[in-house]
Design a protein around this motif. Sequence first.
Motif, PDB file in Angstrom:
ATOM      1  N   ALA A  59      -5.498  34.311  83.452  1.00  0.00           N
ATOM      2  CA  ALA A  59      -6.703  35.111  83.210  1.00  0.00           C
ATOM      3  C   ALA A  59      -7.866  34.187  82.862  1.00  0.00           C
ATOM      4  O   ALA A  59      -7.672  33.072  82.383  1.00  0.00           O
ATOM      5  CB  ALA A  59      -6.465  36.080  82.058  1.00  0.00           C
ATOM      6  N   ARG A  60      -9.084  34.686  83.077  1.00  0.00           N
ATOM      7  CA  ARG A  60     -10.250  33.975  82.563  1.00  0.00           C
ATOM      8  C   ARG A  60     -10.464  34.415  81.121  1.00  0.00           C
ATOM      9  O   ARG A  60     -10.189  35.560  80.768  1.00  0.00           O
ATOM     10  CB  ARG A  60     -11.481  34.296  83.402  1.00  0.00           C
ATOM     11  CG  ARG A  60     -11.495  33.504  84.701  1.00  0.00           C
ATOM     12  CD  ARG A  60     -12.420  34.099  85.701  1.00  0.00           C
ATOM     13  NE  ARG A  60     -11.968  35.444  86.049  1.00  0.00           N
ATOM     14  CZ  ARG A  60     -12.666  36.275  86.802  1.00  0.00           C
ATOM     15  NH1 ARG A  60     -13.846  35.937  87.252  1.00  0.00           N
ATOM     16  NH2 ARG A  60     -12.189  37.465  87.095  1.00  0.00           N
ATOM     17  N   THR A  61     -10.945  33.478  80.316  1.00  0.00           N
ATOM     18  CA  THR A  61     -11.070  33.784  78.884  1.00  0.00           C
ATOM     19  C   THR A  61     -12.507  33.573  78.411  1.00  0.00           C
ATOM     20  O   THR A  61     -13.136  32.565  78.720  1.00  0.00           O
ATOM     21  CB  THR A  61     -10.127  32.891  78.051  1.00  0.00           C
ATOM     22  OG1 THR A  61     -10.375  31.517  78.376  1.00  0.00           O
ATOM     23  CG2 THR A  61      -8.666  33.217  78.344  1.00  0.00           C
ATOM     24  N   LEU A  62     -12.988  34.548  77.674  1.00  0.00           N
ATOM     25  CA  LEU A  62     -14.340  34.500  77.095  1.00  0.00           C
ATOM     26  C   LEU A  62     -14.197  34.600  75.581  1.00  0.00           C
ATOM     27  O   LEU A  62     -13.624  35.575  75.083  1.00  0.00           O
ATOM     28  CB  LEU A  62     -15.175  35.674  77.621  1.00  0.00           C
ATOM     29  CG  LEU A  62     -16.462  36.019  76.868  1.00  0.00           C
ATOM     30  CD1 LEU A  62     -17.479  34.876  76.946  1.00  0.00           C
ATOM     31  CD2 LEU A  62     -17.095  37.299  77.435  1.00  0.00           C
ATOM     32  N   ALA A  63     -14.681  33.592  74.866  1.00  0.00           N
ATOM     33  CA  ALA A  63     -14.581  33.627  73.404  1.00  0.00           C
ATOM     34  C   ALA A  63     -15.910  34.042  72.802  1.00  0.00           C
ATOM     35  O   ALA A  63     -16.969  33.543  73.202  1.00  0.00           O
ATOM     36  CB  ALA A  63     -14.173  32.260  72.875  1.00  0.00           C
ATOM     37  N   ILE A  64     -15.851  34.961  71.845  1.00  0.00           N
ATOM     38  CA  ILE A  64     -17.031  35.346  71.058  1.00  0.00           C
ATOM     39  C   ILE A  64     -16.781  34.779  69.664  1.00  0.00           C
ATOM     40  O   ILE A  64     -15.900  35.252  68.941  1.00  0.00           O
ATOM     41  CB  ILE A  64     -17.206  36.876  71.041  1.00  0.00           C
ATOM     42  CG1 ILE A  64     -17.422  37.384  72.471  1.00  0.00           C
ATOM     43  CG2 ILE A  64     -18.357  37.276  70.123  1.00  0.00           C
ATOM     44  CD1 ILE A  64     -17.538  38.896  72.595  1.00  0.00           C
ATOM     45  N   VAL A  65     -17.496  33.725  69.330  1.00  0.00           N
ATOM     46  CA  VAL A  65     -17.154  32.909  68.164  1.00  0.00           C
ATOM     47  C   VAL A  65     -18.414  32.592  67.370  1.00  0.00           C
ATOM     48  O   VAL A  65     -19.496  32.445  67.944  1.00  0.00           O
ATOM     49  CB  VAL A  65     -16.501  31.586  68.647  1.00  0.00           C
ATOM     50  CG1 VAL A  65     -16.182  30.670  67.480  1.00  0.00           C
ATOM     51  CG2 VAL A  65     -15.227  31.858  69.434  1.00  0.00           C
ATOM     52  N   ASN A  66     -18.254  32.452  66.056  1.00  0.00           N
ATOM     53  CA  ASN A  66     -19.418  32.105  65.226  1.00  0.00           C
ATOM     54  C   ASN A  66     -19.528  30.613  64.960  1.00  0.00           C
ATOM     55  O   ASN A  66     -20.624  30.090  64.852  1.00  0.00           O
ATOM     56  CB  ASN A  66     -19.363  32.889  63.910  1.00  0.00           C
ATOM     57  CG  ASN A  66     -20.697  32.890  63.189  1.00  0.00           C
ATOM     58  OD1 ASN A  66     -21.750  33.118  63.800  1.00  0.00           O
ATOM     59  ND2 ASN A  66     -20.669  32.603  61.907  1.00  0.00           N
ATOM     60  N   VAL A  67     -18.388  29.950  64.804  1.00  0.00           N
ATOM     61  CA  VAL A  67     -18.435  28.537  64.427  1.00  0.00           C
ATOM     62  C   VAL A  67     -18.459  27.642  65.678  1.00  0.00           C
ATOM     63  O   VAL A  67     -17.514  27.626  66.467  1.00  0.00           O
ATOM     64  CB  VAL A  67     -17.260  28.167  63.493  1.00  0.00           C
ATOM     65  CG1 VAL A  67     -17.283  26.674  63.173  1.00  0.00           C
ATOM     66  CG2 VAL A  67     -17.324  28.993  62.210  1.00  0.00           C
ATOM     67  N   VAL A  68     -19.552  26.926  65.802  1.00  0.00           N
ATOM     68  CA  VAL A  68     -19.766  26.081  66.979  1.00  0.00           C
ATOM     69  C   VAL A  68     -18.741  24.946  67.001  1.00  0.00           C
ATOM     70  O   VAL A  68     -18.479  24.317  65.980  1.00  0.00           O
ATOM     71  CB  VAL A  68     -21.206  25.508  66.966  1.00  0.00           C
ATOM     72  CG1 VAL A  68     -21.424  24.531  68.124  1.00  0.00           C
ATOM     73  CG2 VAL A  68     -22.216  26.646  67.037  1.00  0.00           C
ATOM     74  N   GLY A  69     -18.150  24.723  68.163  1.00  0.00           N
ATOM     75  CA  GLY A  69     -17.209  23.610  68.316  1.00  0.00           C
ATOM     76  C   GLY A  69     -15.840  23.874  67.728  1.00  0.00           C
ATOM     77  O   GLY A  69     -14.999  22.968  67.661  1.00  0.00           O
ATOM     78  N   SER A  70     -15.571  25.101  67.294  1.00  0.00           N
ATOM     79  CA  SER A  70     -14.262  25.434  66.706  1.00  0.00           C
ATOM     80  C   SER A  70     -13.175  25.393  67.789  1.00  0.00           C
ATOM     81  O   SER A  70     -13.470  25.341  68.984  1.00  0.00           O
ATOM     82  CB  SER A  70     -14.331  26.818  66.072  1.00  0.00           C
ATOM     83  OG  SER A  70     -14.788  27.759  67.022  1.00  0.00           O
ATOM     84  N   SER A  71     -11.919  25.454  67.338  1.00  0.00           N
ATOM     85  CA  SER A  71     -10.804  25.319  68.292  1.00  0.00           C
ATOM     86  C   SER A  71     -10.861  26.375  69.389  1.00  0.00           C
ATOM     87  O   SER A  71     -10.617  26.071  70.566  1.00  0.00           O
ATOM     88  CB  SER A  71      -9.466  25.442  67.552  1.00  0.00           C
ATOM     89  OG  SER A  71      -9.403  24.505  66.527  1.00  0.00           O
ATOM     90  N   ILE A  72     -11.158  27.619  69.008  1.00  0.00           N
ATOM     91  CA  ILE A  72     -11.187  28.697  70.013  1.00  0.00           C
ATOM     92  C   ILE A  72     -12.356  28.489  70.978  1.00  0.00           C
ATOM     93  O   ILE A  72     -12.215  28.659  72.193  1.00  0.00           O
ATOM     94  CB  ILE A  72     -11.219  30.082  69.316  1.00  0.00           C
ATOM     95  CG1 ILE A  72      -9.855  30.347  68.671  1.00  0.00           C
ATOM     96  CG2 ILE A  72     -11.613  31.190  70.293  1.00  0.00           C
ATOM     97  CD1 ILE A  72      -9.775  31.583  67.794  1.00  0.00           C
TER      98      ILE A  72
END
Length: 364
Positions: free
Chosen positions: A123-136
Amino acid sequence: EKSGYAHFMLKEIHEQPRAMASTINSRLENGLPELHLPELTDEALRGIERIHIVACGTAMHAGMVGKTAIERLTRVPTEVDIASEFRYRDPIVDKNDLVIIVSQSGETLDTLAALKLAKEKGARTLAIVNVVGSSIARAADYVMYTYAGPEIAVASTKAYSVQLAVLYVFALRLALARGTLTKEETRRYVGELDRLPQLLEGLLADTEHIKYLASLFMNCEDLFYLGRGFDYALSLEGSLKLKEISYIHSEAYAAGELKHGTISLIVDGTPVIALATQDAIFEKTISNVKETKSRGARVILFCKEGVEVPQDVADYVVKLPRYEEIFMPMLLVVPLQLFAYYMAVLRGCDVDKPRNLAKSVTVE
Ligand code: F6R
């Protein structure tokens, strides 16, 4: 620092108008939504067959709102999963699916593992994340950052709101690409998003009423949160916020489900927080609230200004500004956060650092 606020949580609740403005404005161009993800072309967006939103805790609750918005605006089948469930149930995911991973910290271990699993399955994955450069953020194919700024309080508030904002912008962009919304319709929604920071400022300018309600309910031992659809998702989030910082037990129930067992717990004086912000199901929710009222519940009803609340349904009514209905969750969450906050403060709890909880959960 706390900039004069008693707690980081209160400061972060008050930062929401600004966080929402940054998160939304950076994704609008000429009055239309823009993801800034060159690989997610219109063609790629049209090719998505199913969406899975995977996250933990509050981020998963944001995903529930996202699911309802995406399905309503685009008709793309969308599931929401708890990351620690998704990863162990051999989920049905393939290359035409988009897996959206939602995380404030970007470090939650189960969520990261779910992301890796989705990638393995093609699957293609899209992360919605607050911390820049985090593992996710680093592991995902595409990233949409939320611009909440650092969140210090353990209970998530502003990070949840900006997750909602990004999910709505994504839903609008997807709808535009797939033709389930016209340009004009999309522009109208975007115009409504533009008004959001100002509406939030208005809600935050007067918190006395919520504080007063908290003072009336602070000694209760059990509470019920009820709602349907979007309001059910918000019930879960309101209930979680209350539990984690005030240590008061509460349950969130889909309003129509209560009578299938749980209503036996409603007795004289049981507090019920009823959420009814959606016109099409307002009457249905009200009839469920009546079922609790007739068993003695003490009801606080949250609804929109201008709706007619029948007599004897609620002991207290909190009216939210009239606003585009699908965006009501972004308003409704604010009084729910404040209610949990004041309940916890009045009970002398350590609001920013509740017992047994860590800001980012890097264990399985
Ligand atoms: C509740 C809360 C948690 C987090 C969850 C996921 O207020 O903060 O439920 O939402 O642990 O954390 P992130 O978003 O960092 O993956």
